[in-house]
Structures are given as C-alpha cells and as structure tokens.
Design an enzyme around this catalytic site. Structure first.
Site, PDB file in Angstrom:
ATOM      1  N   VAL A  82     -20.076   4.728  -5.999  1.00  0.00           N
ATOM      2  CA  VAL A  82     -20.801   5.787  -5.296  1.00  0.00           C
ATOM      3  C   VAL A  82     -22.295   5.470  -5.267  1.00  0.00           C
ATOM      4  CG1 VAL A  82     -21.391   8.238  -5.284  1.00  0.00           C
ATOM      5  CG2 VAL A  82     -19.080   7.511  -5.919  1.00  0.00           C
ATOM      6  N   GLN A 140     -12.895   3.323   1.079  1.00  0.00           N
ATOM      7  CA  GLN A 140     -12.242   4.210   0.107  1.00  0.00           C
ATOM      8  C   GLN A 140     -12.587   5.675   0.365  1.00  0.00           C
ATOM      9  OE1 GLN A 140     -13.393   4.954  -4.135  1.00  0.00           O
ATOM     10  NE2 GLN A 140     -11.539   3.783  -4.582  1.00  0.00           N
ATOM     11  N   CYS A 169     -11.346   8.125 -10.021  1.00  0.00           N
ATOM     12  CA  CYS A 169     -12.631   8.709 -10.434  1.00  0.00           C
ATOM     13  C   CYS A 169     -12.408   9.732 -11.554  1.00  0.00           C
ATOM     14  CB  CYS A 169     -13.326   9.384  -9.254  1.00  0.00           C
ATOM     15  SG  CYS A 169     -14.946  10.073  -9.710  1.00  0.00           S
ATOM     16  N   LYS A 225      -6.362   2.969  -5.802  1.00  0.00           N
ATOM     17  CA  LYS A 225      -7.013   2.559  -7.051  1.00  0.00           C
ATOM     18  C   LYS A 225      -6.727   3.640  -8.087  1.00  0.00           C
ATOM     19  CE  LYS A 225     -11.403   0.901  -8.947  1.00  0.00           C
ATOM     20  NZ  LYS A 225     -11.671   1.837 -10.043  1.00  0.00           N
ATOM     21  N   GLY A 276     -11.770  -3.694 -15.208  1.00  0.00           N
ATOM     22  CA  GLY A 276     -12.104  -3.348 -16.589  1.00  0.00           C
ATOM     23  C   GLY A 276     -12.312  -4.569 -17.459  1.00  0.00           C
TER      24      GLY A 276
END
Length: 479
Positions: free
Chosen positions: A25, A79, A108, A147, A209
């Site tokens: 974002v 997205q 998110c 995702k 990650g």
C-alpha cells in the site's frame, strides 16, 4: 483466445517469474516498480486497491492504474481488496485490460482490514471466497490469483489452499505468517506451511516471508519447491535484492528520484521510500531525518538526499583503515542492507519496560507528561506548544447541557448546547444572545414593519406581509 491457466499462465504470461515485488500500500507504485524491474524483479503487483472505491471513483482509477502507458511495466498483477463478489468482479472488469491477472487480497492483517472486513479477516468465510473466485473466474478475461496468510494448523492451511484452487484460483501466494503475526509480533515465517501447500496444489505457488537477500530467495525455492519468491520489506530497503547486490544507498535513491520526475506520484510515497532506503543512515543524522519529514516539495526531498550523500561521502573520506560497521550492521550504514525488525522483547528493552508491560509505554507514563515517554505525535505537539500538558486531571471541565449532556454554551440563557438552545428558542420565539439566536427580535421587527405599512396597503398586500413575517421567523430558525 482462451485464457491460460495454472502452469501455462505462469510460464507464458508471467514469463516463468521467480523474483516478485509484493503489493504494498502506497509503496509499490509505478516509479518503484520500474526501479525494481531495472534491478532484477521479474514480476510486480500494484498496491492493494479498494474495489468499491475503484468502481465508483474515476480519479482513483486514473491515479492508480489508468495513468501514463508504460509497456516496460509488464507482467503486472493488479490486487484488490473486496468482500462482495459483484463489486470485486465489476472493479476487476475495469482493470483487466491494464494487467495480466487480478489478485484477491486475503493476506492484509492490519486493523483497517478488520474494520473494512477484507484481507486476512475473510479467511474463515470459505463460502464467500468460493463465490467471489468462481464469479471472477467466469467473468474475467485474465486469470484470478490470491495472496493468503496461513492458519496455525498446517492441515487447515492446506485445505484452505485446495478450496481456493478448486474455486478457480490460478496462482497462489502464501505468506508464511498468521494474521496475528504482524509488526513487532511478526516473528519468523513458516516455510513448512508453504512447502505443504506447494505439494498439495497443482497451481503455481509463490512464497512470501523471511526474504532479506538473494541467498534467502534461493534457499526458499530449494526448501519449499515454490515457483517464485515475493519480497516486500527486503525490496524496500534494497531494490537491487534480486540482483544479489548491496549498492550505495544514494545510487538507488537518485535513480528512483529520476524515475519519479518522469512518472510522478504523491510526495508521501517518495518520502516513505527514502525513509526506508536511508533507514540506517537516518539513525546517525537525526537532524536530516527531521528535515526529510518536514519537506514539502520533490525538490526539497532531492536536496535532503544530496545532503545525506555528502555526509556519507565525507564520513567515507575520514574513515580509518580496518574500521568496521557500528550497531552490529553487516555493512556500513550508507550501503543498502536489510532491516531486522526487533521483536517484542527487544522493544521492551529499548523502551525500558519489563515483560508484560505495554511495549511502547505505560498509560501512567503518558499521563505524567514526560516528553521522553510521550508518543511521537504528542512530542510534536509539545514542541509546538511547550506549555501543553497531557495530564487528564488538568483538562478543563465543561458544564453540561441540561437537555443532552453535551457542553453547554457559557452565556446560554437556557443552559443548553447550541443545538438544543436553537430548538427551544424557535419553539418559544425567544432570543439567546449567547448563541446569536434572535427569533423574538426578528419576529418583532417584522410585525413592526407590517404595522407601519398597514394603513396604506390593500388587504391582499397585508396578507403577503404576514406571510413575509412568518418566512423571516422560519429563516431565523434555519440559521
């Protein structure tokens, strides 16, 4: 031509992308994507877009996707966050001609996602997600991807991934953390979860990650068997991560600022990127950190960047032979390198608090007004007004309105707030000078004017004057 699916989609449309820049974002805007592509990124995502806003706001579409055409910004996945199948698909239909796939954000974990009911907070609503993906897969001319974040239980995570695949998802990105693992509680992402998902589905899988350098990417692919690896924070601190390089910070910053000149974006995005790139250096030069935070123009940001470069070059010139990086950094602070987020225990130590006490500061410490223990926002307010106190006991006490409990006007004749006073004064045709309400005065003036005119006017005119007097009173009630 039928749209490609699964492995064929990844191989042909996404050009077998292994190195992926995450949707971030306000951070994965066009200028940053182009910088990342120049330095090894093979696939990029747009920032997360809000489907409802994208659907109704033409400016939002133009600013985030419909801007200047840029052929080198492909392959690209757009997205969206959404929680309504129709809204999601209608927004995706408006975006599909500008990208290679549409991604549904199910990862998110932030509070805004909880309030808006999207992202990782949909992961228990499997029926809704099936309907969203089924409809998108049916209506869109480009593939649908997702995702996700993992569940603590590996088996449940695998079943979740298989459900999404069955609904029509053509590529799955798995962030190996749960939705509770965020900020100082992020911890280590579970590659074990990602590996289990990769083995259980027949569509391409990206891992997300624990990626700080190129060796992490290679190790993740080797251990999990995924098709590609996605980086977010690692990419923000080192845009050349996928090249396996650690360049000088000012090289990346200057190149990014040149791209921004050609493809402008909000100043807040630019400032945020420089805070990430110069993170370690700004711990050394705190004054320049303040200047970067306050600057209002792109030219001003360029000047701060130039000053940081000069400071670092001067430091390099005065460097002693054999000198090593400070603060336990792998490289000197002017070199792009990872930022390791401190865990809860480290944060407690940094803030002088013990285990079990709120990480940033205790409530009692905030109320004491000690500027060293106040939040950054309150410290800024204290800087603007040194006499300002945050002690609740020193706040002024307001008398309450007799009617509703809101603060009453100090000079109100009815001891009420303005809203309640206005209703009562209108009903009783009374005045309240304290609130500037003059219903009685205006009504009396209108009657006086009518009386002075009555002797010479016709009955019809008198009736009109009465109506005028009534309208004056009504207008006063609206004021």
């Amino acid at each position: 031509m039928p749209k490609l699916r699964g492995e064929a989609f990844w191989r042909e449309t996404l050009r077998s992308a292994h190195y992926v820049v995450a949707p971030m974002v306000d951070q994965s805007e066009l200028a940053w994507r182009l910088l990342s592509r120049r330095h090894g990124a093979q696939l990029c995502y747009t920032p997360m877009l809000h489907a409802q806003v994208f659907l109704r706001d033409a400016n939002y579409r133009r600013e985030n996707l419909y801007g200047e055409a840029c052929p080198e910004d492909r392959p690209l996945i757009v997205q969206f966050c959404a929680n309504d199948p129709e809204v999601f698909v209608q927004a995706a239909l408006l975006a599909q001609d500008y990208c290679d796939a549409i991604d549904l954000n199910l990862g998110c974990p932030q509070m805004i996602a909880k309030r808006g009911h999207y992202g990782a907070f949909l992961q228990e609503e499997w029926d809704l997600l099936q309907r969203m993906i089924l409809l998108a897969n049916e209506k869109l001319s480009v593939p649908i991807t997702c995702k996700i974040r993992v569940f603590p239980d590996i088996d449940k995570t695998v079943k979740y991934a298989q459900m999404l695949e069955k609904a029509g998802c053509q590529l799955l990105t798995v962030h190996g953390r749960t939705k509770e693992q965020k900020g100082p509680l992020a911890g280590v992402a579970s590659w074990e979860h990602i590996q289990a998902v990769r083995k259980a589905v027949n569509i391409p899988v990206f891992a997300n990650g624990n990626i700080q350098c190129l060796s992490d990417v290679e190790e993740c692919i080797r251990k999990t068997g995924v098709h590609g690896v996605m980086s977010a924070e690692g990419n923000l601190h080192n845009p050349a991560l996928f090249e396996g390089r650690n360049p000088l910070v000012w090289e990346m910053a200057e190149e990014y600022l040149e791209i921004v000149q050609k493809y402008p974006c909000p100043l807040s995005y630019v400032r945020a990127h420089l805070f990430k790139l110069w993170h370690h250096t700004l711990q050394v030069y705190q004054q320049l950190r303040e200047e970067l935070a306050k600057v209002k123009t792109l030219e001003g940001i360029v000047d701060v960047n130039r000053e940081l470069k000069l400071r670092c070059q001067e430091e390099i010139a005065n460097q002693k032979e054999g000198e090593k990086p400070k603060e336990g950094l792998p490289f000197f602070h002017w070199i792009c390198q990872p930022y390791i987020r401190p865990g809860p225990k480290e944060r407690c130590k940094e803030n002088g608090t013990e285990k079990g006490v709120r990480g940033k500061r205790t409530l009692e410490e905030e109320e004491d007004g000690n500027s060293e223990l106040l939040s950054k926002n309150k410290q800024k307010k204290k800087l603007r007004n040194p006499n300002k106190s945050f002690d609740p006991s020193l706040k002024p006490k307001y008398a309450k309105c007799d009617q509703c409990g809101n603060p009453k006007g100090n000079k109100c004749v009815f001891n009420m707030c303005r809203g309640c006073c206005k209703k009562r004064a209108f009903k009783e045709t009374a005045d309240c000078p304290g609130h500037g309400l003059l219903f009685k005065t205006k009504y009396e003036k209108s009657l006086s004017w009518q009386h002075s005119q009555r002797g010479t006017e016709s009955p019809e005119r008198s009736q009109r004057e009465a109506e005028v007097g009534e309208s004056v009173l009504l207008e006063a009630g609206d004021s």
